[in-house]
Design a protein around this motif. Structure first.
Motif, PDB file in Angstrom:
ATOM      1  N   GLU A 162      -9.415 -13.706 -33.745  1.00  0.00           N
ATOM      2  CA  GLU A 162      -8.829 -13.015 -32.600  1.00  0.00           C
ATOM      3  C   GLU A 162      -9.305 -11.568 -32.551  1.00  0.00           C
ATOM      4  O   GLU A 162      -9.713 -11.071 -31.493  1.00  0.00           O
ATOM      5  CB  GLU A 162      -7.304 -13.066 -32.701  1.00  0.00           C
ATOM      6  CG  GLU A 162      -6.598 -12.347 -31.582  1.00  0.00           C
ATOM      7  CD  GLU A 162      -5.088 -12.290 -31.777  1.00  0.00           C
ATOM      8  OE1 GLU A 162      -4.438 -11.683 -30.919  1.00  0.00           O
ATOM      9  OE2 GLU A 162      -4.570 -12.830 -32.776  1.00  0.00           O
ATOM     10  N   GLU A 163      -9.297 -10.883 -33.703  1.00  0.00           N
ATOM     11  CA  GLU A 163      -9.775  -9.500 -33.773  1.00  0.00           C
ATOM     12  C   GLU A 163     -11.246  -9.408 -33.359  1.00  0.00           C
ATOM     13  O   GLU A 163     -11.634  -8.509 -32.612  1.00  0.00           O
ATOM     14  CB  GLU A 163      -9.623  -8.942 -35.187  1.00  0.00           C
ATOM     15  CG  GLU A 163      -8.258  -8.433 -35.501  1.00  0.00           C
ATOM     16  CD  GLU A 163      -7.920  -7.169 -34.741  1.00  0.00           C
ATOM     17  OE1 GLU A 163      -8.773  -6.262 -34.649  1.00  0.00           O
ATOM     18  OE2 GLU A 163      -6.796  -7.090 -34.234  1.00  0.00           O
ATOM     19  N   LYS A 164     -12.056 -10.334 -33.848  1.00  0.00           N
ATOM     20  CA  LYS A 164     -13.481 -10.320 -33.522  1.00  0.00           C
ATOM     21  C   LYS A 164     -13.703 -10.541 -32.031  1.00  0.00           C
ATOM     22  O   LYS A 164     -14.543  -9.886 -31.413  1.00  0.00           O
ATOM     23  CB  LYS A 164     -14.219 -11.372 -34.341  1.00  0.00           C
ATOM     24  CG  LYS A 164     -14.294 -11.013 -35.798  1.00  0.00           C
ATOM     25  CD  LYS A 164     -14.847 -12.150 -36.618  1.00  0.00           C
ATOM     26  CE  LYS A 164     -14.744 -11.815 -38.100  1.00  0.00           C
ATOM     27  NZ  LYS A 164     -15.069 -12.939 -38.955  1.00  0.00           N
ATOM     28  N   VAL A 179     -11.544  -9.943 -29.538  1.00  0.00           N
ATOM     29  CA  VAL A 179     -11.026  -8.798 -28.785  1.00  0.00           C
ATOM     30  C   VAL A 179     -11.965  -7.601 -28.870  1.00  0.00           C
ATOM     31  O   VAL A 179     -12.122  -6.849 -27.907  1.00  0.00           O
ATOM     32  CB  VAL A 179      -9.610  -8.427 -29.296  1.00  0.00           C
ATOM     33  CG1 VAL A 179      -9.141  -7.100 -28.744  1.00  0.00           C
ATOM     34  CG2 VAL A 179      -8.625  -9.527 -28.943  1.00  0.00           C
ATOM     35  N   ASN A 180     -12.631  -7.427 -30.003  1.00  0.00           N
ATOM     36  CA  ASN A 180     -13.482  -6.257 -30.209  1.00  0.00           C
ATOM     37  C   ASN A 180     -14.958  -6.509 -29.938  1.00  0.00           C
ATOM     38  O   ASN A 180     -15.790  -5.653 -30.235  1.00  0.00           O
ATOM     39  CB  ASN A 180     -13.293  -5.729 -31.636  1.00  0.00           C
ATOM     40  CG  ASN A 180     -11.908  -5.180 -31.838  1.00  0.00           C
ATOM     41  OD1 ASN A 180     -11.415  -4.405 -31.025  1.00  0.00           O
ATOM     42  ND2 ASN A 180     -11.254  -5.588 -32.905  1.00  0.00           N
ATOM     43  N   THR A 181     -15.306  -7.651 -29.373  1.00  0.00           N
ATOM     44  CA  THR A 181     -16.703  -7.970 -29.090  1.00  0.00           C
ATOM     45  C   THR A 181     -17.130  -7.356 -27.758  1.00  0.00           C
ATOM     46  O   THR A 181     -16.462  -7.507 -26.750  1.00  0.00           O
ATOM     47  CB  THR A 181     -16.911  -9.500 -29.036  1.00  0.00           C
ATOM     48  OG1 THR A 181     -16.574 -10.042 -30.306  1.00  0.00           O
ATOM     49  CG2 THR A 181     -18.343  -9.856 -28.704  1.00  0.00           C
ATOM     50  N   ASN A 182     -18.256  -6.661 -27.786  1.00  0.00           N
ATOM     51  CA  ASN A 182     -18.838  -6.109 -26.565  1.00  0.00           C
ATOM     52  C   ASN A 182     -19.665  -7.172 -25.863  1.00  0.00           C
ATOM     53  O   ASN A 182     -20.160  -8.110 -26.493  1.00  0.00           O
ATOM     54  CB  ASN A 182     -19.746  -4.916 -26.896  1.00  0.00           C
ATOM     55  CG  ASN A 182     -18.953  -3.744 -27.411  1.00  0.00           C
ATOM     56  OD1 ASN A 182     -17.874  -3.456 -26.925  1.00  0.00           O
ATOM     57  ND2 ASN A 182     -19.480  -3.084 -28.418  1.00  0.00           N
ATOM     58  N   ASP A 212     -22.957  -8.003 -27.440  1.00  0.00           N
ATOM     59  CA  ASP A 212     -22.967  -8.627 -28.758  1.00  0.00           C
ATOM     60  C   ASP A 212     -23.613 -10.003 -28.687  1.00  0.00           C
ATOM     61  O   ASP A 212     -23.419 -10.735 -27.712  1.00  0.00           O
ATOM     62  CB  ASP A 212     -21.533  -8.740 -29.280  1.00  0.00           C
ATOM     63  CG  ASP A 212     -21.461  -9.195 -30.712  1.00  0.00           C
ATOM     64  OD1 ASP A 212     -21.748 -10.377 -30.967  1.00  0.00           O
ATOM     65  OD2 ASP A 212     -21.126  -8.369 -31.570  1.00  0.00           O
ATOM     66  N   TYR A 240     -21.125 -12.875 -28.016  1.00  0.00           N
ATOM     67  CA  TYR A 240     -20.264 -12.802 -26.829  1.00  0.00           C
ATOM     68  C   TYR A 240     -20.251 -14.111 -26.043  1.00  0.00           C
ATOM     69  O   TYR A 240     -19.181 -14.621 -25.692  1.00  0.00           O
ATOM     70  CB  TYR A 240     -20.702 -11.645 -25.929  1.00  0.00           C
ATOM     71  CG  TYR A 240     -19.911 -11.560 -24.651  1.00  0.00           C
ATOM     72  CD1 TYR A 240     -18.646 -10.981 -24.638  1.00  0.00           C
ATOM     73  CD2 TYR A 240     -20.421 -12.063 -23.453  1.00  0.00           C
ATOM     74  CE1 TYR A 240     -17.905 -10.912 -23.460  1.00  0.00           C
ATOM     75  CE2 TYR A 240     -19.691 -11.988 -22.278  1.00  0.00           C
ATOM     76  CZ  TYR A 240     -18.438 -11.414 -22.287  1.00  0.00           C
ATOM     77  OH  TYR A 240     -17.716 -11.358 -21.138  1.00  0.00           O
TER      78      TYR A 240
END
Length: 75
Positions: free
Chosen positions: A31-33, A35-38, A41, A44
């Motif tokens: 979930e963290e990955k 949410v923080n993926t541009n 990336d 993505y």
């Protein structure tokens, strides 16, 4: 959130706590990955496609496909 003995849809971890969307577990680390993926990336599109599978899985249920056999991301 309570662990319902499900594995993470993204990494397959069975010893995890996280969110459940449409009956599919996503562990806190994934979930963290997500949410923080541009958008630039390399992961993505994979995240986006797997989220689509979870969100629209109910529309695909008549077809016997195992979406969990999708490739996982190596970190």
């Amino acid at each position: 959130m309570e662990n319902l003995n499900k594995s993470c849809f993204f990494c397959g971890d069975t010893n995890c706590d996280g969110i459940i969307i449409n009956g599919e577990m996503i562990c806190r680390q994934c979930e963290e990955k997500i949410v923080n993926t541009n958008t630039s990336d390399k992961n993505y599109d994979m995240y986006k496609d797997k989220i689509k599978i979870i969100l629209f899985m109910i529309l695909l249920l008549p077809y016997p496909t195992n979406f969990r056999n999708q490739p996982t991301v190596n970190y």
